[in-house]
Design an enzyme around this catalytic site. Structure first.
Site, PDB file in Angstrom:
ATOM      1  N   HIS A   1       0.832  -1.213   0.000  1.00 45.02           N
ATOM      2  CA  HIS A   1       0.000   0.000   0.000  1.00 45.02           C
ATOM      3  C   HIS A   1       0.863   1.258   0.000  1.00 45.02           C
ATOM      4  O   HIS A   1       0.376   2.342  -0.336  1.00 45.02           O
ATOM      5  CB  HIS A   1      -0.928  -0.004   1.215  1.00 45.02           C
ATOM      6  CG  HIS A   1      -2.254   0.649   0.971  1.00 45.02           C
ATOM      7  ND1 HIS A   1      -2.375   1.906   0.412  1.00 45.02           N
ATOM      8  CD2 HIS A   1      -3.523   0.228   1.192  1.00 45.02           C
ATOM      9  CE1 HIS A   1      -3.651   2.239   0.314  1.00 45.02           C
ATOM     10  NE2 HIS A   1      -4.369   1.230   0.774  1.00 45.02           N
TER      11      HIS A   1
ATOM     12  N   ASP B   1      -7.772  -9.336 -17.558  1.00 49.28           N
ATOM     13  CA  ASP B   1      -7.736 -10.297 -18.660  1.00 49.28           C
ATOM     14  C   ASP B   1      -6.331 -10.302 -19.278  1.00 49.28           C
ATOM     15  O   ASP B   1      -5.949  -9.368 -19.971  1.00 49.28           O
ATOM     16  CB  ASP B   1      -8.789  -9.920 -19.706  1.00 49.28           C
ATOM     17  CG  ASP B   1      -8.861 -10.913 -20.856  1.00 49.28           C
ATOM     18  OD1 ASP B   1      -8.056 -11.876 -20.873  1.00 49.28           O
ATOM     19  OD2 ASP B   1      -9.710 -10.724 -21.737  1.00 49.28           O
TER      20      ASP B   1
END
Length: 432
Positions: free
Chosen positions: A161, A380
């Site tokens: 983070h 994808d």
């Protein structure tokens, strides 16, 4: 029920994937907003290709990772401490950790583990760096590819983070997918984080309750230590969310009759969680949420900003006030704080961190973070979107995560963990 003793994940030795070509070296600046949340965020994605073998998929992931790191070269470095005593990145091109693994279990067992939020099972799909004592010992990005003997594989990711908020992580992963398919980057990264440097001299112009220290007079820390933490997901469909918004404006507590879905749901969850945990009425409680400042800064942060553009915003009240009042009260508190998030407030927060060098106190705190508008479930690499995906645990026990609904983008899946006794109460409170 899935049993963690029934399957084994066997890993090969980790390899380091460096940028394909030469990249800049040296110390890379992280802003004060990057300093504030030093955790690894873990997610998993199950892919099934009808046309490619697992080995082919692995090679595509490895090759495209090396190529995309040329654009995101700080990701291939290592966290360090600068001369100013802040976290920075040593751009060494050491590389992202990539681990190949296989498991003896079938995918149905993993689906069951996800549906039951069995984090002890899912954690085996994200590589854990041995002997890491703090965030500096962990590479900014960790990738594990785990094959199933039937077919398909899980891509497990650990992402720092300190380098990414949700938007930046999503853009990095989408760029990686585009690279895997031989496409140009739709959103090239903007890497200059010095645009969020503190002012000189720093000016604290607002109260910053998000940093308030709170004493645990209710023994909640002990409760978390003594009881098993149970993770659950609660789906709020669009009609339920509309019902919450209607309830939130039934009484004339707010300045106007408009509340957002976020404000209504956050107020409801904060009140419910306080009630479930059984805080004493005089217990001071805090709400934090991560507000995306990208469009709120003046001028707006450039598109593709690869860093933390979120500002933690908070308020403090007593548990008695929160639980003892109707829902419009808690929603009204949230609404007022949301409206505080302006360019001036955010720059004041950056300057506060410069002058105080402090971490946000999380005692008696709820931290809301929303992934409901991110596109992580659409990644994808060339063999279709994930069959399923999701977080592995939470960055902290104080966190509630908003995830997109499965089929309806207007729905929100709420994911959290609570001590077992509190979760039983919370579940009842969710029945609307």
């Amino acid at each position: 029920m899935a049993d963690s003793s029934e399957f084994v994940v066997t890993t090969k030795s980790p390899v380091l994937v460096a940028p394909k070509s030469e990249t800049p070296k040296g110390l890379y600046y992280l802003s004060n907003l990057d300093q504030n949340i030093s955790v690894m965020v873990k997610t998993v994605y199950y892919f099934k290709s009808e046309s490619r073998t697992n080995e082919e998929c692995y090679n595509v992931i490895k090759k495209s990772l090396s190529e995309v790191l040329v654009h995101y070269y700080p990701v291939a470095g290592r966290l360090t401490i600068s001369q100013e005593g802040k976290i920075a990145v040593n751009c060494s091109s050491e590389g992202v950790v990539l681990v190949e693994a296989e498991t003896n279990c079938g995918i149905d067992m993993i689906k069951e583990a996800i549906s039951e939020n069995r984090m002890e099972i899912l954690e085996k799909f994200v590589y854990d760096v041995p002997a890491a004592s703090n965030i500096l010992d962990i590479p900014p990005v960790i990738v594990q590819v785990t094959y199933f003997k039937s077919d398909g594989f899980i891509l497990g990711l650990g992402m720092s983070h300190n380098l990414f908020d949700g938007v930046a992580a999503s853009e990095f992963l989408n760029s990686w997918c585009e690279t895997a398919k031989g496409l140009p980057l739709t959103v090239p990264p903007f890497l200059d984080r010095t645009i969020l440097r503190p002012r000189n001299p720093p000016k604290i112009e607002f109260p910053h309750n998000e940093f308030d220290e709170i004493e645990d007079i209710s023994g909640i820390c002990k409760l978390y230590d003594e009881e098993k933490i149970v993770y659950k997901s609660f789906l709020f469909e669009s009609q339920t969310l509309e019902k919450l918004k209607t309830i939130a404006i039934e009484e004339d507590i707010n300045d106007n009759n408009k509340v957002t879905t976020f404000q209504a749901l956050t107020g409801f969850l904060w009140k419910s969680r306080c009630k479930a945990l059984g805080f004493k009425s005089e217990q001071r409680v805090k709400l934090l949420f991560a507000a995306d400042g990208r469009s709120r800064f003046i001028p707006p942060i450039p598109v593709g900003y690869c860093g933390n553009g979120i500002v933690l915003t908070g308020l403090v009240t007593s548990s008695g006030e929160l639980v003892g009042n109707p829902l419009p009260y808690s929603v009204g508190l949230v609404k007022k704080v949301v409206e505080l998030v302006t360019d001036g407030f955010m720059r004041s927060a950056i300057d506060y961190l410069e002058m105080n060098r402090t971490q946000t106190s999380l005692t008696a705190t709820l931290l809301i973070t929303s992934w409901s508008r991110l596109t992580l479930h659409k990644l994808d690499f060339g063999w279709g979107k994930p069959v399923f995906s999701g977080p592995v645990g939470l960055p902290g026990k104080e966190v509630i995560l908003f995830l997109p609904g499965l089929n309806d983008m207007k729905s929100i899946n709420v994911f959290l963990g609570l001590p077992s006794s509190a979760m039983k109460i919370f579940e009842e409170l969710m029945k609307m």
